[in-house]
Design a protein around this motif. Structure first.
Motif, PDB file in Angstrom:
ATOM      1  N   PRO A  24      17.062  12.205 -67.825  1.00  0.00           N
ATOM      2  CA  PRO A  24      17.929  12.416 -66.660  1.00  0.00           C
ATOM      3  C   PRO A  24      19.304  13.003 -66.977  1.00  0.00           C
ATOM      4  O   PRO A  24      19.761  13.912 -66.281  1.00  0.00           O
ATOM      5  CB  PRO A  24      18.052  11.006 -66.069  1.00  0.00           C
ATOM      6  N   ARG A  25      19.973  12.501 -68.013  1.00  0.00           N
ATOM      7  CA  ARG A  25      21.318  12.981 -68.298  1.00  0.00           C
ATOM      8  C   ARG A  25      21.305  14.427 -68.793  1.00  0.00           C
ATOM      9  O   ARG A  25      22.027  15.281 -68.273  1.00  0.00           O
ATOM     10  CB  ARG A  25      21.990  12.085 -69.348  1.00  0.00           C
ATOM     11  N   LEU A  26      20.504  14.694 -69.813  1.00  0.00           N
ATOM     12  CA  LEU A  26      20.452  16.035 -70.385  1.00  0.00           C
ATOM     13  C   LEU A  26      19.993  17.059 -69.360  1.00  0.00           C
ATOM     14  O   LEU A  26      20.624  18.109 -69.181  1.00  0.00           O
ATOM     15  CB  LEU A  26      19.524  16.050 -71.598  1.00  0.00           C
ATOM     16  N   MET A  27      18.915  16.746 -68.675  1.00  0.00           N
ATOM     17  CA  MET A  27      18.379  17.688 -67.702  1.00  0.00           C
ATOM     18  C   MET A  27      19.284  17.799 -66.480  1.00  0.00           C
ATOM     19  O   MET A  27      19.372  18.864 -65.855  1.00  0.00           O
ATOM     20  CB  MET A  27      16.961  17.274 -67.311  1.00  0.00           C
ATOM     21  N   GLY A  28      19.979  16.710 -66.152  1.00  0.00           N
ATOM     22  CA  GLY A  28      20.933  16.762 -65.054  1.00  0.00           C
ATOM     23  C   GLY A  28      22.078  17.714 -65.363  1.00  0.00           C
ATOM     24  O   GLY A  28      22.527  18.473 -64.500  1.00  0.00           O
ATOM     25  N   ILE A  29      22.552  17.675 -66.612  1.00  0.00           N
ATOM     26  CA  ILE A  29      23.620  18.592 -67.024  1.00  0.00           C
ATOM     27  C   ILE A  29      23.148  20.039 -66.934  1.00  0.00           C
ATOM     28  O   ILE A  29      23.870  20.915 -66.435  1.00  0.00           O
ATOM     29  CB  ILE A  29      24.074  18.266 -68.462  1.00  0.00           C
ATOM     30  N   ILE A  30      21.923  20.279 -67.415  1.00  0.00           N
ATOM     31  CA  ILE A  30      21.392  21.650 -67.399  1.00  0.00           C
ATOM     32  C   ILE A  30      21.240  22.156 -65.966  1.00  0.00           C
ATOM     33  O   ILE A  30      21.649  23.283 -65.652  1.00  0.00           O
ATOM     34  CB  ILE A  30      20.041  21.708 -68.130  1.00  0.00           C
ATOM     35  N   VAL A  31      20.686  21.318 -65.097  1.00  0.00           N
ATOM     36  CA  VAL A  31      20.481  21.724 -63.700  1.00  0.00           C
ATOM     37  C   VAL A  31      21.816  22.018 -63.024  1.00  0.00           C
ATOM     38  O   VAL A  31      21.933  22.972 -62.248  1.00  0.00           O
ATOM     39  CB  VAL A  31      19.712  20.630 -62.931  1.00  0.00           C
ATOM     40  N   SER A  32      22.841  21.223 -63.320  1.00  0.00           N
ATOM     41  CA  SER A  32      24.166  21.463 -62.738  1.00  0.00           C
ATOM     42  C   SER A  32      24.803  22.724 -63.298  1.00  0.00           C
ATOM     43  O   SER A  32      25.495  23.456 -62.591  1.00  0.00           O
ATOM     44  CB  SER A  32      25.084  20.255 -63.008  1.00  0.00           C
ATOM     45  N   ALA A  33      24.566  22.972 -64.591  1.00  0.00           N
ATOM     46  CA  ALA A  33      25.242  24.091 -65.259  1.00  0.00           C
ATOM     47  C   ALA A  33      24.625  25.443 -64.936  1.00  0.00           C
ATOM     48  O   ALA A  33      25.323  26.463 -64.940  1.00  0.00           O
ATOM     49  CB  ALA A  33      25.239  23.872 -66.768  1.00  0.00           C
ATOM     50  N   VAL A  34      23.312  25.475 -64.648  1.00  0.00           N
ATOM     51  CA  VAL A  34      22.661  26.781 -64.472  1.00  0.00           C
ATOM     52  C   VAL A  34      23.160  27.518 -63.233  1.00  0.00           C
ATOM     53  O   VAL A  34      23.096  28.752 -63.178  1.00  0.00           O
ATOM     54  CB  VAL A  34      21.117  26.635 -64.408  1.00  0.00           C
ATOM     55  N   GLY A  35      23.689  26.797 -62.255  1.00  0.00           N
ATOM     56  CA  GLY A  35      24.232  27.469 -61.071  1.00  0.00           C
ATOM     57  C   GLY A  35      25.415  28.356 -61.428  1.00  0.00           C
ATOM     58  O   GLY A  35      25.385  29.576 -61.199  1.00  0.00           O
ATOM     59  N   PRO A  36      26.488  27.769 -61.987  1.00  0.00           N
ATOM     60  CA  PRO A  36      27.629  28.601 -62.408  1.00  0.00           C
ATOM     61  C   PRO A  36      27.241  29.648 -63.450  1.00  0.00           C
ATOM     62  O   PRO A  36      27.742  30.781 -63.408  1.00  0.00           O
ATOM     63  CB  PRO A  36      28.611  27.577 -63.002  1.00  0.00           C
ATOM     64  N   LEU A  37      26.350  29.269 -64.381  1.00  0.00           N
ATOM     65  CA  LEU A  37      25.941  30.225 -65.413  1.00  0.00           C
ATOM     66  C   LEU A  37      25.210  31.421 -64.809  1.00  0.00           C
ATOM     67  O   LEU A  37      25.295  32.534 -65.341  1.00  0.00           O
ATOM     68  CB  LEU A  37      25.057  29.533 -66.454  1.00  0.00           C
ATOM     69  N   SER A  38      24.499  31.213 -63.712  1.00  0.00           N
ATOM     70  CA  SER A  38      23.815  32.327 -63.055  1.00  0.00           C
ATOM     71  C   SER A  38      24.824  33.317 -62.497  1.00  0.00           C
ATOM     72  O   SER A  38      24.608  34.532 -62.530  1.00  0.00           O
ATOM     73  CB  SER A  38      22.890  31.813 -61.946  1.00  0.00           C
ATOM     74  N   ASN A  39      25.960  32.803 -61.996  1.00  0.00           N
ATOM     75  CA  ASN A  39      27.021  33.703 -61.512  1.00  0.00           C
ATOM     76  C   ASN A  39      27.675  34.455 -62.657  1.00  0.00           C
ATOM     77  O   ASN A  39      28.011  35.634 -62.520  1.00  0.00           O
ATOM     78  CB  ASN A  39      28.076  32.906 -60.747  1.00  0.00           C
ATOM     79  N   LEU A  40      27.849  33.790 -63.794  1.00  0.00           N
ATOM     80  CA  LEU A  40      28.385  34.470 -64.967  1.00  0.00           C
ATOM     81  C   LEU A  40      27.433  35.573 -65.423  1.00  0.00           C
ATOM     82  O   LEU A  40      27.871  36.672 -65.784  1.00  0.00           O
ATOM     83  CB  LEU A  40      28.606  33.471 -66.102  1.00  0.00           C
TER      84      LEU A  40
END
Length: 234
Positions: A84-100
């Protein structure tokens, strides 16, 4: 009198960029959550690149009028993740990273068009359109990348911090999240507060990004991005 945050003449380009930026951002959240085992977003029909599913009418209008807006948030159940923690971080991060990623691809596209001479061969009207669209594509997506990483609710940066801190700290963060959100909205909509808090922060990170781009120019034959955009926009 212009009541919009952006120039009225550029509205078609800006709206198209917002559709792309918001859609890809929310799709990235939904798709990654689904691949990690959470069907919440999938069952809600959010694992799609259809803009109508992701755009929030009020959030889009406010971004055009006030310079701040949002899309429909993707619901995620972290309890369905194997980690949950690791995958939660990835799921949250991929949104901003997609804009980058969109911003970087925009820069690469401008470079390729310039190097191949495709821009010079186009008519003045096409050059203007390419210049305006690429400028806003890169600028808005970069701003969304930086903005969403701010660690205050309800932004992605806050959710990343939640998954990094101990459980007790996360519980306390949840207890005070509503006050953080209230304060954040005050900063957004009160110009004097925004000018002394959010704007300098985003400007600082934009300067770092521009510095990195300038260093990359040394690799890519010293391409002058500012000159390219200036030539387009004049």
């Amino acid at each position: 009198m212009n009541f919009l945050w952006y120039p009225l003449d550029d509205l078609p380009f800006i709206f198209l960029v917002l559709v792309i930026a918001f859609t890809v951002h929310e799709f990235a959240h939904a798709y990654s959550a689904y691949k990690f085992g959470d069907r919440t977003a999938y069952d809600a029909g959010r694992v799609t690149l259809n803009p109508r599913v992701h755009l929030d009418v009020l959030g889009t209008i406010l971004l055009l009028v006030a310079g701040f807006g949002w899309a429909k948030p993707v619901m995620v159940n972290r309890g369905n993740f194997k980690y949950p923690r690791l995958m939660g971080i990835i799921v949250s991060a991929v949104g901003p990273l997609s804009n980058l990623l969109i911003a970087v691809l925009g820069i690469a596209a401008v470079y390729i068009l310039n190097q191949t001479g495709a821009i010079d061969a186009a008519s003045h009207g096409v050059q203007q359109a390419i210049g305006h669209f690429s400028y806003y594509l890169i600028r808005i997506n970069l701003l969304l990348f930086l903005f969403n990483l701010i660690p205050v609710p309800p932004l992605d940066g806050y959710r990343i911090i939640q998954d990094l801190v101990p459980v007790r700290t996360r519980i306390k963060m949840d207890e005070h999240a509503q006050w953080g959100m209230f304060l954040f909205l005050l900063i957004i909509f009160i110009p004097s507060l925004r000018q002394h808090t959010l704007d300098p922060l985003l400007g600082y990170w934009q300067n770092i990004f521009v510095y990195c781009v300038n260093k990359l120019e040394l690799i890519f034959n010293s391409v002058d991005w500012v000159k390219i955009w200036t030539d387009f926009l004049i």
